[in-house]
Scaffold this motif. Structure first.
Motif, PDB file in Angstrom:
ATOM      1  N   GLY A 256     -37.894 -17.614   0.223  1.00  0.00           N
ATOM      2  CA  GLY A 256     -39.141 -17.486   0.961  1.00  0.00           C
ATOM      3  C   GLY A 256     -39.817 -18.813   1.197  1.00  0.00           C
ATOM      4  O   GLY A 256     -40.635 -18.952   2.109  1.00  0.00           O
ATOM      5  N   ASP A 257     -39.471 -19.817   0.372  1.00  0.00           N
ATOM      6  CA  ASP A 257     -40.065 -21.142   0.536  1.00  0.00           C
ATOM      7  C   ASP A 257     -39.297 -22.001   1.538  1.00  0.00           C
ATOM      8  O   ASP A 257     -39.659 -23.152   1.780  1.00  0.00           O
ATOM      9  N   GLN A 258     -38.243 -21.434   2.132  1.00  0.00           N
ATOM     10  CA  GLN A 258     -37.427 -22.210   3.066  1.00  0.00           C
ATOM     11  C   GLN A 258     -37.390 -21.615   4.473  1.00  0.00           C
ATOM     12  O   GLN A 258     -37.008 -22.282   5.426  1.00  0.00           O
ATOM     13  N   VAL A 259     -37.794 -20.373   4.597  1.00  0.00           N
ATOM     14  CA  VAL A 259     -37.575 -19.647   5.847  1.00  0.00           C
ATOM     15  C   VAL A 259     -38.274 -20.292   7.039  1.00  0.00           C
ATOM     16  O   VAL A 259     -37.754 -20.277   8.158  1.00  0.00           O
ATOM     17  N   LEU A 260     -39.445 -20.893   6.834  1.00  0.00           N
ATOM     18  CA  LEU A 260     -40.159 -21.508   7.951  1.00  0.00           C
ATOM     19  C   LEU A 260     -39.818 -22.982   8.117  1.00  0.00           C
ATOM     20  O   LEU A 260     -39.565 -23.445   9.227  1.00  0.00           O
ATOM     21  N   ILE A 261     -39.804 -23.728   7.020  1.00  0.00           N
ATOM     22  CA  ILE A 261     -39.543 -25.163   7.127  1.00  0.00           C
ATOM     23  C   ILE A 261     -38.164 -25.447   7.698  1.00  0.00           C
ATOM     24  O   ILE A 261     -37.944 -26.455   8.385  1.00  0.00           O
ATOM     25  N   ASN A 262     -37.206 -24.556   7.476  1.00  0.00           N
ATOM     26  CA  ASN A 262     -35.858 -24.759   8.021  1.00  0.00           C
ATOM     27  C   ASN A 262     -35.825 -24.722   9.543  1.00  0.00           C
ATOM     28  O   ASN A 262     -34.882 -25.210  10.166  1.00  0.00           O
TER      29      ASN A 262
END
Length: 289
Positions: A256-262
């Motif tokens: 969940g901590d990667q879904v947007l920044i990726n």
């Protein structure tokens, strides 16, 4: 005995940023139930196409929500054409993606002006119009990012947390007046705003019609927090019970901590990021940009 759901037939509903995405889907759902809908959008051509597809119960008007006198004049024009506003849906919003350290001051300002200041102004205008009549419903579109922080959208999260807090406070101010407040908290919705964002592990992506259905349900049977999907509510309450480090570990485990920044440098976001960058002409003019 359970109360009957409220009828929306003949109700005058205003939707900011209603030309596409969640706003357009909500306009469609409401007109099917007999509401008269005013679509306000910076892109008037898109708003007109949406309204034309909905028939005689929808109108389209130009709206830059960062132009506060213009926003007020837009609401005045809606009331002139359709009558007193029963529902205001503060839907307009942008979500640029990138690390905070790389975010320009202009991008920060755009998010604060569109996602927050415009919602404050729209809510205030709605209260001034609805409270004397003892009836009305204000719907503020926030996000799951209004309850948690997600890397890559720090300022966006800040604005959505603020929308939740604003809605909570105004709801208490309006207790007993007959004016309702709802805050809508969707997960990832497949619109242009989330272009390039991959599927999350923990919550299935939504389509705009899912959010529209939840908004309509909240208007017919008023409630304050509207999580979309509903399962987000229990998930949010559970994670809040965990110690911070444990909650962050769970978010990392589920990515969940990667879904947007990726998605920050995804080619699929190019068109959206360009449109978002041009979405606050009045704010740019005021700032001399």
């Amino acid at each position: 005995m359970a109360r009957q759901p409220r009828s929306l037939a003949g109700k005058v509903v205003v939707i900011t940023g209603g030309g596409r995405g969640i706003g357009a889907a909500t306009a469609s759902a409401l007109t099917r139930l007999g509401a008269r809908v005013a679509i306000g959008d910076l892109d008037l051509d898109v708003a007109k196409r949406t309204a034309d597809g909905l028939g005689d119960d929808a109108i389209a008007l130009p709206l830059d929500v960062t132009d506060r006198p213009g926003f007020t004049a837009f609401l005045d024009e809606v009331e002139k054409q359709l009558g007193p506003i029963d529902v205001l849906i503060n839907n307009a919003g942008i979500m640029p993606i990138g690390l905070l350290e790389e975010e320009s001051d202009r991008t920060t300002r755009h998010q604060l002006e569109i996602n927050l200041h415009a919602v404050v102004h729209g809510t205030r205008e709605a209260v001034r119009r609805m409270k004397p009549r003892g009836a009305g419903h204000i719907v503020n579109i926030a996000s799951a990012a209004g309850k948690a922080g997600f890397p890559g959208v720090a300022t966006y999260c800040a604005t959505k947390h603020a929308v939740v807090g604003l809605s909570e406070a105004v709801r208490m101010e309006l207790r007993g007046t007959g004016v309702e407040v709802s805050v809508v908290l969707p997960a990832i919705v497949r619109t242009e705003l989330t272009a390039g964002v991959e599927e999350a592990r923990f919550v299935k992506s939504l389509v705009p019609e899912d959010v529209a259905e939840a908004i309509v349900a909240a208007l017919r049977r008023p409630r304050f927090e509207v999580f979309v999907p509903r399962s987000l509510g229990p998930i949010n309450r559970f994670t809040r019970l965990l110690p911070r480090r444990a909650g962050e570990w769970v978010a990392h485990l589920l990515k969940g901590d990667q879904v947007l920044i990726n998605a920050a440098h995804s080619a699929a976001r190019k068109d959206y990021e360009a449109r978002a960058a041009a979405s606050a002409p009045a704010a740019d003019k005021e700032a001399g940009g």
